[in-house]
Every structure is written in structure tokens, then in C-alpha cells.
Design a protein around this motif. Structure first.
Motif, short mmCIF file in Angstrom:
data_model
loop_
_atom_site.label_atom_id
_atom_site.label_comp_id
_atom_site.label_asym_id
_atom_site.label_seq_id
_atom_site.Cartn_x
_atom_site.Cartn_y
_atom_site.Cartn_z
N MET A 320 111.50 46.86 24.78
CA MET A 320 112.35 45.74 24.40
C MET A 320 113.01 45.11 25.63
O MET A 320 113.18 43.89 25.70
CB MET A 320 113.41 46.20 23.40
CG MET A 320 112.84 46.80 22.11
SD MET A 320 111.52 45.80 21.36
CE MET A 320 112.43 44.32 20.95
N ILE A 321 113.38 45.96 26.60
CA ILE A 321 113.98 45.44 27.83
C ILE A 321 112.94 44.68 28.65
O ILE A 321 113.17 43.55 29.10
CB ILE A 321 114.57 46.60 28.67
CG1 ILE A 321 115.75 47.24 27.92
CG2 ILE A 321 115.03 46.10 30.04
CD1 ILE A 321 116.29 48.49 28.59
N VAL A 322 111.77 45.30 28.82
CA VAL A 322 110.74 44.69 29.65
C VAL A 322 110.21 43.40 29.02
O VAL A 322 109.86 42.46 29.72
CB VAL A 322 109.58 45.70 29.86
CG1 VAL A 322 108.43 45.05 30.60
CG2 VAL A 322 110.08 46.89 30.64
N GLY A 323 110.20 43.36 27.68
CA GLY A 323 109.74 42.16 27.01
C GLY A 323 110.53 40.92 27.42
O GLY A 323 109.98 39.82 27.46
N ARG A 324 111.79 41.10 27.74
CA ARG A 324 112.62 39.97 28.17
C ARG A 324 112.50 39.70 29.67
O ARG A 324 112.92 38.65 30.15
CB ARG A 324 114.08 40.25 27.81
CG ARG A 324 114.31 40.38 26.30
CD ARG A 324 115.77 40.60 25.98
NE ARG A 324 115.99 40.64 24.54
CZ ARG A 324 116.15 39.56 23.77
NH1 ARG A 324 116.11 38.36 24.31
NH2 ARG A 324 116.33 39.68 22.48
N LEU A 325 111.95 40.67 30.41
CA LEU A 325 111.85 40.51 31.86
C LEU A 325 110.50 39.94 32.29
O LEU A 325 110.39 39.38 33.37
CB LEU A 325 112.07 41.86 32.55
CG LEU A 325 113.45 42.49 32.38
CD1 LEU A 325 113.50 43.86 33.08
CD2 LEU A 325 114.54 41.58 32.94
N VAL A 326 109.47 40.12 31.46
CA VAL A 326 108.15 39.62 31.81
C VAL A 326 108.20 38.10 31.98
O VAL A 326 108.69 37.38 31.11
CB VAL A 326 107.11 40.00 30.73
CG1 VAL A 326 105.79 39.29 30.99
CG2 VAL A 326 106.90 41.50 30.72
N GLY A 327 107.72 37.61 33.10
CA GLY A 327 107.77 36.18 33.40
C GLY A 327 108.98 35.80 34.24
O GLY A 327 108.99 34.75 34.86
N GLN A 496 101.79 36.76 41.72
CA GLN A 496 102.78 35.97 40.98
C GLN A 496 102.50 34.49 41.17
O GLN A 496 102.16 34.04 42.27
CB GLN A 496 104.19 36.29 41.49
CG GLN A 496 105.30 35.59 40.74
CD GLN A 496 105.59 36.27 39.41
OE1 GLN A 496 105.31 37.44 39.25
NE2 GLN A 496 106.13 35.53 38.49
N ALA A 497 102.61 33.75 40.09
CA ALA A 497 102.42 32.29 40.18
C ALA A 497 103.52 31.67 41.02
O ALA A 497 104.64 32.18 41.08
CB ALA A 497 102.42 31.67 38.78
N PRO A 498 103.24 30.57 41.70
CA PRO A 498 104.27 29.90 42.48
C PRO A 498 105.46 29.55 41.61
O PRO A 498 105.33 29.04 40.51
CB PRO A 498 103.56 28.64 42.99
CG PRO A 498 102.09 28.98 42.97
CD PRO A 498 101.94 29.89 41.81
N GLY A 499 106.63 29.84 42.09
CA GLY A 499 107.86 29.55 41.35
C GLY A 499 108.39 30.74 40.65
O GLY A 499 109.59 30.93 40.59
N GLY A 500 107.51 31.58 40.05
CA GLY A 500 107.93 32.81 39.42
C GLY A 500 108.90 32.63 38.30
O GLY A 500 109.60 33.52 37.89
N GLY A 501 109.00 31.43 37.76
CA GLY A 501 109.97 31.19 36.70
C GLY A 501 109.50 31.69 35.37
O GLY A 501 108.43 32.23 35.19
N GLU A 502 110.33 31.42 34.36
CA GLU A 502 110.07 31.93 33.02
C GLU A 502 108.80 31.34 32.42
O GLU A 502 108.12 31.97 31.65
CB GLU A 502 111.28 31.60 32.15
CG GLU A 502 111.19 32.14 30.74
CD GLU A 502 112.47 31.88 30.00
OE1 GLU A 502 112.40 31.36 28.87
OE2 GLU A 502 113.53 32.19 30.51
N ASP A 503 108.48 30.11 32.80
CA ASP A 503 107.34 29.45 32.18
C ASP A 503 106.04 29.67 32.95
O ASP A 503 105.02 29.12 32.60
CB ASP A 503 107.59 27.93 32.08
CG ASP A 503 108.74 27.63 31.14
OD1 ASP A 503 108.91 28.39 30.18
OD2 ASP A 503 109.47 26.67 31.39
N HIS A 504 106.13 30.48 34.02
CA HIS A 504 104.92 30.69 34.81
C HIS A 504 104.30 32.03 34.45
O HIS A 504 104.94 33.05 34.50
CB HIS A 504 105.25 30.69 36.32
CG HIS A 504 105.66 29.35 36.82
ND1 HIS A 504 104.77 28.31 37.02
CD2 HIS A 504 106.88 28.84 37.18
CE1 HIS A 504 105.42 27.24 37.49
NE2 HIS A 504 106.68 27.54 37.58
#
Length: 509
Positions: A320-327, A496-504
Motif C-alpha cells: 500500500m505504501i509502495v503503490g503511492r510511491l511508484v512513479g 527513469q523517464a526524464p522528469g521522474g514525475g508522477e505522470d512519467h
């Protein structure tokens, strides 16, 4: 993407039904194990014969996992899901009503065949109905069901068998199957179908033959003394020949059963290797710790299950913790944390003796479960997220096949080494146990382990065997720790995709 809003409105209901279907299938990987002695007496089977109750299910599920993508494309994802749930539920009821060993094995084959598609279909559905920023959380919920099933199986199976009969380990699937079927019948929307899609029968046949022969080899190898048995040699030759033909055909056919293009995605290729190692260590550790608690520590099956319960809690919380951290956090960091926690738990287990406290076992289980949670969620997401949607069902089928084969290999290796090392350790210890050893002059020791009497020699041999087993378990725990650490260099493949944001999403350079 036009259907996304409609799907989104039913997302919660679909997720619940999908998780129920996954949990039902995952439970049956271990729930029948504890009931085997009761089944054996009920149908008057030998130990060798009753083992086919497990082998038949594993082989059928392994063979029918790869064609999930073809079946979903040919008949539609929703229709295949409904048929799989209904078939699995009916086969479970037939297993519970079986009156002979032949009937149980036949119905277990049907159960494995229908249940094979449930896990990859569940994974594919959750990825399809969730936008990229929610896929990590969806994989976390799905992972809880996949990983909690094998842990809860022995507990639930032991309780049902002790309080009712072994038949209820199969009957329990009826209410779960009905709810999952009705929910998906109402809420799940179907995908496009391609009636003209054809199956590469040669590729499917050679892969199925190879998987089936390998699974039987791994399951029966220890019992038949591995390559000291003619049967094992035949199975090894059949498996090797079938895999060779499959690989040659895959790279030469125009439309092969398994598309090589899938493995051009480096995230997918690395994820396949990674999940194989996770499969090796995860179920292999369960295969070791359960008999350790029951045989060396004399825990009843229900108590052993309860002591192992916190492992599932650790997995659920971590997922549950990791699910919010992925991305949001570099996936490689999450995987390193998972590998570190898992390796530490195995290192801690190398110091165990049968005097270890329940709190120590439960604490170690929480850490190991958390390590699994940190591994499974980001690994599932990063392996499949970069595949095109039309290849995801194929990808999830192969991903779960790799995990299942890893589990079979891991269980076979650790159980074989446990037996061999126990015998070797026994021989080493015996060299130091002689009638002239001054230790036996101690009255308290001579009273119980007097090598001059039959009773004393029997008690002494039992104690030596016990000590040899303890050392053998320690050696297996060390092996699992090393296997966990060896996979760390594979992390350099994931980028990691450039930017590393939530939508990447994670992609490969």
C-alpha cells in the motif's frame, strides 16, 4: 480511450471482483497441501499417488498460462474472464465431491487449466482501467491478493480440515467465485475481439510439452533421487527437446506463439529475469519455514499458520505504501530496499535454532513480507507499463509463467539440498560420536543417550538427525540470501523517464 470514463465509474467494483478472483486462484496454490494426508486416507492412495493432486494442478496451470493472450484476443477479455471464473469454481466443487483419486486428479487438472488465466487477466484488467498515475496503487491491491493467498492457504486449509473435512478447502471457492462472476458480468466492459486470430499450435504444443515435462521433473525429482531415476532422465530429455524446438520455431516462424518483439522491451526482459528470482526466493522460503515450525519446533498447523500471518501483514502494508510511491520515486530505489529487506531477513534466519521465540519469527516475517511488497509492486508496474496495450495480456501471461517456474525451481532446489545436506551433516556429526567419547561419562547425558543400549542409540541418532537438519536449514537460508543479492546488478537495466514525475512511466533509454 473513449470508454475510460465509463470504466472509471465502475473501477472500484471491477477492482474488488478482480482481486477476489485472484485471491481465489492464489489460495489454491497452497490450501490443499495441509489436507493431503486426509485426502490420502479418504481415497486409499499411497504417498506417491496423492502427490499428483498437487502436481496435476501445477502442470495444468503452467501449460495454460501462456495462451491467455491469444484466448483474450480471440474471444474477448470479459468472456474469457467469466469462463475462467465459472470453470474454476465448478472444478473446485467437483474436487470437493470427488470419490476417488482419479476423479480428484482429473478435476484438479480442470481447476488448474481454468484458473491459469485468472492472474494474468486480473493484472491486465487493472492496468487497462487505471490511468498511469494510478497503476502503482492498482498493482499494490492486486499484489496483496497474489502474495497473501499462499500465506493464508495453510492457515485456512488447516482450520477447515480440522473443523470440517478436507472437502471444504475446495468448497470455500464457491461463494468467492459467485461474487466475482456476478460482479464482472455486470461491471466489466468487453474488449475488441479478433475472430480471425489464429493460434500457433506448434509453438503452443512444444512450449506446453516443455513446461509440463519440466514441472513434473521438478515435482518428482527429489522423491525419485533425481537423475538416478530413468523417469527423470526421460522427462529431462523431453523438456530439453521441446524447449529447443520451441525456441527455433519462435525465431523462424512468421506468427510465433510467443512474439520475440516482447523481449525487445528491455524493461520487460529484465523484469522476467527479476520475477523469476523473486519466485525462487518467495515460495522456497515458505516451503522451508513451514516444516521448520512443524517438524523442528513441533507447532500445530494452525499455530504455524498464525505465526506466519504477520508476513502477510508486512507485505500488505508495504504494498500500500509502495503503490503511492511508484512513479514518484525511482523504481530502482524501491527495488533495492525490497532486496535489502529480503536479504536481511534471510541473514537473520541463518542464526535460528528451534529455540527461537515466536516474536522473533513474526518480526522476521514482517520484514520479509515488507521486502516482498517493495519488490513486487514496482516490478509488476515497470515490467508491463511500457508494453503496448495490445501486448499486455501476452506480457502478463509470460510474467506470471516466469514467477511460477521460478517458484517450482526454488522449491525443488531447497528441498533437495535440505535432504542432501541433512544426510551429509549427519555423517559428519556421527564421526565425533563414539562410545569412548568422554561426554558420555556424564550421568545426565548417559541416562538418555547411552550408546551401549538400543534405546540410547535410537535417542542419540534422533538428536544427531535433528542437529543435522538445523544446519541444513541454515545452509538453505544462506543460499536464498545469496540469490537475493545476486540479482541487484540487474537493476542497472531499468531507467527513469526524464522528469521522474508522477505522470512519467519508467522507460528504457
Amino acid at each position: 480511450m473513449a470508454a475510460a470514463p465509463a470504466v472509471g465509474g465502475n473501477r472500484a467494483a471491477i477492482t474488488v471482483c478482480v482481486i477476489l478472483a485472484t485471491l481465489m486462484q492464489a489460495l489454491d496454490t497452497t490450501i490443499a497441501n495441509v489436507a493431503l494426508p486426509y485426502m490420502q486416507g479418504s481415497v486409499s492412495a499411497t504417498q506417491d499417488q496423492i502427490d499428483w493432486v498437487l502436481t496435476s494442478y501445477i502442470v495444468a496451470a503452467a501449460i495454460m498460462t501462456p495462451p491467455t493472450g491469444f484466448l483474450a484476443g480471440r474471444f474477448g477479455l470479459k468472456r474469457l474472464f467469466l469462463v475462467s471464473v465459472a470453470g474454476f469454481t465448478v472444478a473446485s466443487m467437483l474436487c470437493g465431491m470427488a470419490q476417488s483419486l482419479t476423479q480428484i486428479v482429473l478435476f484438479r487438472v480442470l481447476q488448474g487449466a481454468f484458473g491459469a488465466a485468472l492472474v494474468p487477466l486480473s493484472q491486465s484488467v487493472l492496468l487497462n482501467i487505471n490511468p498511469p498515475e494510478r497503476q502503482g496503487s492498482a498493482m499494490a491491491l492486486w499484489g496483496v491478493a497474489v502474495m497473501a493467498g499462499p500465506i493464508l492457504g495453510p492457515v485456512i486449509g488447516g482450520w477447515l480440515t480440522a473443523n470440517y473435512t478436507w472437502r471444504y478447502v475446495f468448497y470455500i471457492n464457491l461463494p468467492i467465485g459467485i461474487v466475482a462472476f456476478l460482479g464482472m458480468r455486470v461491471f466489466l466492459t468487453d474488449t475488441a475481439r479478433n475472430p480471425a486470430e489464429k493460434l500457433d499450435w506448434f509453438g503452443f504444443g512444444t512450449l506446453s510439452l516443455g513446461i509440463g515435462a519440466l514441472q513434473v521433473l521438478l515435482d518428482r525429482g527429489e522423491q525419485l533421487d533425481w537423475f538416478g531415476s530413468g523417469e527423470i532422465w526421460i522427462e529431462a530429455i523431453v523438456a530439453a527437446s521441446a524447449f529447443y524446438l520451441f525456441l527455433v520455431h519462435t525465431f523462424t516462424a512468421d506468427e510465433p506463439f510467443v512474439k520475440p518483439a516482447l523481449f525487445r522491451d528491455r524493461n520487460f526482459a529484465a523484469g522476467m529475469a527479476f520475477i523469476f528470482i523473486v519466485g525462487v526466493t518467495y515460495l522456497a522460503s515458505l516451503a522451508l519455514i513451514t516444516p521448520y515450525l512443524q517438524n523442528l519446533m513441533n507447532y500445530p498447523i494452525v499455530t504455524a499458520g498464525l505465526v506466519l500471518g504477520p508476513r502477510g501483514i508486512g507485505t500488505m502494508v508495504a504494498m500500500m505504501i509502495v503503490g503511492r510511491l511508484v512513479g514518484r520515486v525511482d523504481t530502482r530505489l524501491l527495488l533495492v530496499i525490497g532486496l535489502g529487506l529480503t536479504a536481511w531477513s534471510f541473514h537473520d534466519m541463518t542464526g535460528w535454532t528451534p529455540d527461537v521465540s515466536q516474536m522473533t519469527i513474526m518480526g522476521n516475517g514482517v520484514v520479509q513480507g515488507a521486502g516482498l511488497g517493495f519488490l513486487f509492486v514496482p516490478l509488476s508496474t515497470v515490467t508491463l507499463a511500457t508494453l503496448p496495450p495490445d501486448q499486455r495480456t501476452d506480457g502478463t501471461g509470460l510474467f506470471n509463467l516466469s514467477r511460477n517456474i521460478g517458484s517450482s525451481v526454488g522449491i525443488s532446489v531447497v528441498t533437495s539440498l535440505l535432504t542432501q545436506n541433512t544426510q551429509a551433516n549427519h555423517a559428519d556429526i556421527v564421526q565425533h560420536v563414539t562410545a569412548v567419547n568422554r561426554v558420555f561419562e556424564t550421568p545426565a547425558i548417559a541416562q538418555f543417550w547411552n550408546p551401549a543400549t538400543d534405546a540410547g542409540r535410537a535417542a542419540l541418532d534422533a538428536m544427531i538427525t535433528r542437529q543435522a537438519q538445523i544446519i541444513a536449514y541454515i545452509d538453505d537460508f544462506k543460499l536464498l540470501m545469496i540469490a537475493t543479492l545476486i540479482v541487484i546488478p540487474l537493476l542497472i537495466v531499468f531507467k527513469q523517464a526524464p522528469g521522474g514525475g508522477e505522470d512519467h512511466a519508467l522507460v528504457v533509454e
